[in-house]
Design a protein around this motif. Structure first.
Motif, PDB file in Angstrom:
ATOM      1  N   PRO A  46       0.811  -1.226   0.000  1.00  0.00           N
ATOM      2  CA  PRO A  46       0.000   0.000   0.000  1.00  0.00           C
ATOM      3  C   PRO A  46       0.844   1.276   0.000  1.00  0.00           C
ATOM      4  O   PRO A  46       0.485   2.255  -0.651  1.00  0.00           O
ATOM      5  N   ILE A  47       1.964   1.261   0.693  1.00  0.00           N
ATOM      6  CA  ILE A  47       2.842   2.434   0.717  1.00  0.00           C
ATOM      7  C   ILE A  47       3.404   2.690  -0.674  1.00  0.00           C
ATOM      8  O   ILE A  47       3.439   3.832  -1.147  1.00  0.00           O
ATOM      9  N   LEU A  48       3.835   1.636  -1.339  1.00  0.00           N
ATOM     10  CA  LEU A  48       4.383   1.791  -2.686  1.00  0.00           C
ATOM     11  C   LEU A  48       3.325   2.277  -3.673  1.00  0.00           C
ATOM     12  O   LEU A  48       3.607   3.099  -4.547  1.00  0.00           O
ATOM     13  N   ARG A  49       2.103   1.773  -3.528  1.00  0.00           N
ATOM     14  CA  ARG A  49       1.020   2.226  -4.425  1.00  0.00           C
ATOM     15  C   ARG A  49       0.711   3.710  -4.205  1.00  0.00           C
ATOM     16  O   ARG A  49       0.537   4.456  -5.166  1.00  0.00           O
ATOM     17  N   VAL A  50       0.639   4.132  -2.944  1.00  0.00           N
ATOM     18  CA  VAL A  50       0.383   5.549  -2.652  1.00  0.00           C
ATOM     19  C   VAL A  50       1.532   6.400  -3.180  1.00  0.00           C
ATOM     20  O   VAL A  50       1.311   7.481  -3.744  1.00  0.00           O
ATOM     21  N   THR A  51       2.751   5.916  -3.028  1.00  0.00           N
ATOM     22  CA  THR A  51       3.913   6.646  -3.544  1.00  0.00           C
ATOM     23  C   THR A  51       3.809   6.821  -5.056  1.00  0.00           C
ATOM     24  O   THR A  51       4.066   7.906  -5.585  1.00  0.00           O
ATOM     25  N   LEU A  52       3.419   5.764  -5.758  1.00  0.00           N
ATOM     26  CA  LEU A  52       3.286   5.858  -7.215  1.00  0.00           C
ATOM     27  C   LEU A  52       2.162   6.810  -7.621  1.00  0.00           C
ATOM     28  O   LEU A  52       2.317   7.608  -8.548  1.00  0.00           O
ATOM     29  N   ALA A  87       9.802  14.553 -17.305  1.00  0.00           N
ATOM     30  CA  ALA A  87       9.336  13.171 -17.460  1.00  0.00           C
ATOM     31  C   ALA A  87      10.432  12.180 -17.073  1.00  0.00           C
ATOM     32  O   ALA A  87      10.180  11.204 -16.358  1.00  0.00           O
ATOM     33  N   VAL A  88      11.651  12.439 -17.527  1.00  0.00           N
ATOM     34  CA  VAL A  88      12.773  11.564 -17.167  1.00  0.00           C
ATOM     35  C   VAL A  88      12.988  11.592 -15.655  1.00  0.00           C
ATOM     36  O   VAL A  88      13.207  10.552 -15.024  1.00  0.00           O
ATOM     37  N   GLY A  89      12.894  12.761 -15.066  1.00  0.00           N
ATOM     38  CA  GLY A  89      13.101  12.902 -13.633  1.00  0.00           C
ATOM     39  C   GLY A  89      12.027  12.250 -12.784  1.00  0.00           C
ATOM     40  O   GLY A  89      12.260  11.953 -11.609  1.00  0.00           O
ATOM     41  N   MET A  90      10.853  12.011 -13.331  1.00  0.00           N
ATOM     42  CA  MET A  90       9.782  11.371 -12.575  1.00  0.00           C
ATOM     43  C   MET A  90       9.661   9.875 -12.872  1.00  0.00           C
ATOM     44  O   MET A  90       9.317   9.094 -11.991  1.00  0.00           O
ATOM     45  N   ILE A  91       9.947   9.474 -14.102  1.00  0.00           N
ATOM     46  CA  ILE A  91       9.748   8.075 -14.488  1.00  0.00           C
ATOM     47  C   ILE A  91      10.800   7.169 -13.858  1.00  0.00           C
ATOM     48  O   ILE A  91      10.470   6.105 -13.318  1.00  0.00           O
ATOM     49  N   PHE A  92      12.050   7.566 -13.915  1.00  0.00           N
ATOM     50  CA  PHE A  92      13.103   6.668 -13.447  1.00  0.00           C
ATOM     51  C   PHE A  92      13.022   6.361 -11.955  1.00  0.00           C
ATOM     52  O   PHE A  92      13.218   5.211 -11.563  1.00  0.00           O
ATOM     53  N   PRO A  93      12.726   7.304 -11.068  1.00  0.00           N
ATOM     54  CA  PRO A  93      12.560   6.913  -9.660  1.00  0.00           C
ATOM     55  C   PRO A  93      11.357   5.992  -9.436  1.00  0.00           C
ATOM     56  O   PRO A  93      11.396   5.127  -8.565  1.00  0.00           O
ATOM     57  N   ALA A  94      10.314   6.150 -10.229  1.00  0.00           N
ATOM     58  CA  ALA A  94       9.122   5.316 -10.068  1.00  0.00           C
ATOM     59  C   ALA A  94       9.380   3.860 -10.454  1.00  0.00           C
ATOM     60  O   ALA A  94       8.687   2.958  -9.971  1.00  0.00           O
ATOM     61  N   LEU A 133       6.918  -3.780  -6.403  1.00  0.00           N
ATOM     62  CA  LEU A 133       5.544  -4.281  -6.461  1.00  0.00           C
ATOM     63  C   LEU A 133       5.447  -5.543  -7.316  1.00  0.00           C
ATOM     64  O   LEU A 133       4.720  -6.481  -6.975  1.00  0.00           O
ATOM     65  N   VAL A 134       6.162  -5.569  -8.423  1.00  0.00           N
ATOM     66  CA  VAL A 134       6.163  -6.760  -9.275  1.00  0.00           C
ATOM     67  C   VAL A 134       6.789  -7.934  -8.531  1.00  0.00           C
ATOM     68  O   VAL A 134       6.259  -9.052  -8.541  1.00  0.00           O
ATOM     69  N   SER A 174      10.163  14.045  -6.661  1.00  0.00           N
ATOM     70  CA  SER A 174       9.914  12.618  -6.445  1.00  0.00           C
ATOM     71  C   SER A 174      10.426  12.175  -5.077  1.00  0.00           C
ATOM     72  O   SER A 174       9.750  11.421  -4.364  1.00  0.00           O
ATOM     73  N   LEU A 175      11.592  12.650  -4.692  1.00  0.00           N
ATOM     74  CA  LEU A 175      12.134  12.312  -3.377  1.00  0.00           C
ATOM     75  C   LEU A 175      11.285  12.898  -2.250  1.00  0.00           C
ATOM     76  O   LEU A 175      11.082  12.254  -1.216  1.00  0.00           O
ATOM     77  N   VAL A 176      10.792  14.117  -2.437  1.00  0.00           N
ATOM     78  CA  VAL A 176       9.932  14.739  -1.425  1.00  0.00           C
ATOM     79  C   VAL A 176       8.639  13.941  -1.272  1.00  0.00           C
ATOM     80  O   VAL A 176       8.169  13.704  -0.151  1.00  0.00           O
ATOM     81  N   VAL A 177       8.049  13.521  -2.388  1.00  0.00           N
ATOM     82  CA  VAL A 177       6.830  12.701  -2.321  1.00  0.00           C
ATOM     83  C   VAL A 177       7.108  11.417  -1.545  1.00  0.00           C
ATOM     84  O   VAL A 177       6.325  11.025  -0.671  1.00  0.00           O
ATOM     85  N   ASP A 178       8.213  10.748  -1.858  1.00  0.00           N
ATOM     86  CA  ASP A 178       8.568   9.523  -1.136  1.00  0.00           C
ATOM     87  C   ASP A 178       8.720   9.785   0.355  1.00  0.00           C
ATOM     88  O   ASP A 178       8.225   9.018   1.182  1.00  0.00           O
ATOM     89  N   LEU A 179       9.383  10.867   0.702  1.00  0.00           N
ATOM     90  CA  LEU A 179       9.592  11.215   2.103  1.00  0.00           C
ATOM     91  C   LEU A 179       8.273  11.488   2.814  1.00  0.00           C
ATOM     92  O   LEU A 179       8.033  10.991   3.920  1.00  0.00           O
ATOM     93  N   VAL A 180       7.402  12.255   2.205  1.00  0.00           N
ATOM     94  CA  VAL A 180       6.117  12.585   2.825  1.00  0.00           C
ATOM     95  C   VAL A 180       5.258  11.338   2.982  1.00  0.00           C
ATOM     96  O   VAL A 180       4.660  11.108   4.049  1.00  0.00           O
ATOM     97  N   VAL A 181       5.182  10.509   1.955  1.00  0.00           N
ATOM     98  CA  VAL A 181       4.367   9.295   2.045  1.00  0.00           C
ATOM     99  C   VAL A 181       4.919   8.370   3.122  1.00  0.00           C
ATOM    100  O   VAL A 181       4.155   7.834   3.935  1.00  0.00           O
ATOM    101  N   MET A 182       6.230   8.178   3.138  1.00  0.00           N
ATOM    102  CA  MET A 182       6.819   7.288   4.140  1.00  0.00           C
ATOM    103  C   MET A 182       6.629   7.817   5.569  1.00  0.00           C
ATOM    104  O   MET A 182       6.448   7.039   6.496  1.00  0.00           O
ATOM    105  N   SER A 183       6.651   9.123   5.734  1.00  0.00           N
ATOM    106  CA  SER A 183       6.508   9.675   7.082  1.00  0.00           C
ATOM    107  C   SER A 183       5.066   9.631   7.571  1.00  0.00           C
ATOM    108  O   SER A 183       4.830   9.630   8.774  1.00  0.00           O
ATOM    109  N   ARG A 184       4.103   9.559   6.671  1.00  0.00           N
ATOM    110  CA  ARG A 184       2.696   9.578   7.079  1.00  0.00           C
ATOM    111  C   ARG A 184       2.042   8.206   7.093  1.00  0.00           C
ATOM    112  O   ARG A 184       0.983   8.048   7.692  1.00  0.00           O
TER     113      ARG A 184
END
Length: 148
Positions: free
Chosen positions: A10-16, A51-58, A65-66, A124-134
């Motif tokens: 669920p954390i990974l899905r919310v992050t995506l 697009a490159v900056g968002m796709i590669f971290p995802a 998930l796979v 992308s890193l900020v999104v990961d940080l916020v999702v992981m912290s919440r």
């Protein structure tokens, strides 16, 4: 819908999902700012960089998930690390190929591409940080006690 067998899914899905939403915003802003700074070529450069900056971290979250689909299999750890490591290696090769190809594109505005790439990667890193912290994830998870 049943609960996920792996508590990190669920954390990974919310992050995506959150990363995709933020990514669209960054792409639109990078396109608009690129248009303002350098016209059509700047707009395309900003969109491609974002697009490159968002796709590669995802891709890392997608590979996890796979790999988690094999949870419970006797060879789960080997499959998990094979899929994740293979994803990282594929991502590494794709980044090098993408940069080599984009370096040959004459109309690419380098500074717009670079700034939008860095902004998207940081977003992308900020999104990961916020999702992981919440999100709440137990300290001990994905185990079965004897007798269950």
């Amino acid at each position: 819908m049943s609960a996920s067998p792996v508590s990190s899914n669920p954390i990974l899905r919310v992050t995506l999902l959150a990363g995709g939403a933020v990514g669209l915003i960054v792409i639109v802003l990078a396109t608009l700012i690129g248009w303002w700074a350098a016209g059509g070529e700047g707009a395309a450069s900003g969109a491609i960089g974002a697009a490159v900056g968002m796709i590669f971290p995802a891709l890392t979250a997608v590979s996890i998930l796979v790999a988690n689909r094999w949870f419970g299999s006797p060879a789960y750890l080997q499959i998990f690390f094979g899929v994740v490591l293979g994803g990282w290696l594929l991502k590494f090769v794709l980044v090098i190929v993408a940069f080599l190809v984009l370096a040959q594109v004459e109309w690419l505005v380098d500074i717009v591409f670079y700034v939008s790439l860095v902004v998207a990667a940081v977003a992308s890193l900020v999104v990961d940080l916020v999702v992981m912290s919440r999100m709440r994830l137990p300290g001990v998870s994905d185990i079965a006690l004897p007798g269950e």
